[in-house]
Scaffold this active site. Structure first.
Site, PDB file in Angstrom:
ATOM      1  CB  THR A   1      -0.914   0.034   1.244  1.00 31.78           C
ATOM      2  OG1 THR A   1      -0.115   0.140   2.422  1.00 31.78           O
ATOM      3  CG2 THR A   1      -1.775  -1.207   1.332  1.00 31.78           C
ATOM      4  CG  ASP A   2      -1.259   4.867  -1.103  1.00 32.51           C
ATOM      5  OD1 ASP A   2      -1.868   4.530  -0.057  1.00 32.51           O
ATOM      6  OD2 ASP A   2      -1.829   5.389  -2.073  1.00 32.51           O
ATOM      7  CG  LEU A   3       2.921   7.391   2.843  1.00 33.16           C
ATOM      8  CD1 LEU A   3       3.436   8.821   2.782  1.00 33.16           C
ATOM      9  CD2 LEU A   3       3.556   6.640   3.984  1.00 33.16           C
ATOM     10  CB  ALA A   4      -3.855   6.876   1.734  1.00 30.74           C
TER      11      ALA A   4
ATOM     12  CB  ILE B   1      -5.147   3.121  -1.279  1.00 32.67           C
ATOM     13  CG1 ILE B   1      -6.235   3.814  -0.454  1.00 32.67           C
ATOM     14  CG2 ILE B   1      -5.694   2.649  -2.619  1.00 32.67           C
ATOM     15  CD1 ILE B   1      -6.765   5.087  -1.061  1.00 32.67           C
TER      16      ILE B   1
END
Length: 70
Positions: A14-17, A19
């Site tokens: 995932t990314d920092l959010a 997602i």
């Protein structure tokens, strides 16, 4: 005909959010294809050794319906 392949999403996917990074969907698709072959009693190595067959992606187009999340 359909094939359902459940995966566990890891933080690294995932990314920092939280997602799933878009390119990881392609990795998940490759895993699902390998598992589908296993379900029908085949493997990539057997197809290559016995039939001279291998898979190569020529083109890929994705439509994202909803984000996968951590």
């Amino acid at each position: 005909m359909s094939h359902r392949f459940e995966i566990r999403v890891y933080y690294e996917d995932t990314d920092l959010a939280g997602i799933v990074y878009y390119a990881n969907y392609l990795k998940f698709t490759e895993r699902a294809r390998t598992e589908l072959l296993r379900l029908v009693g085949l493997s990539h190595s057997e197809l290559l050794a016995e039939e001279g067959l291998t898979f190569a992606v020529k083109r890929c187009a994705l439509d994202y319906v909803a984000p996968a999340r951590l």
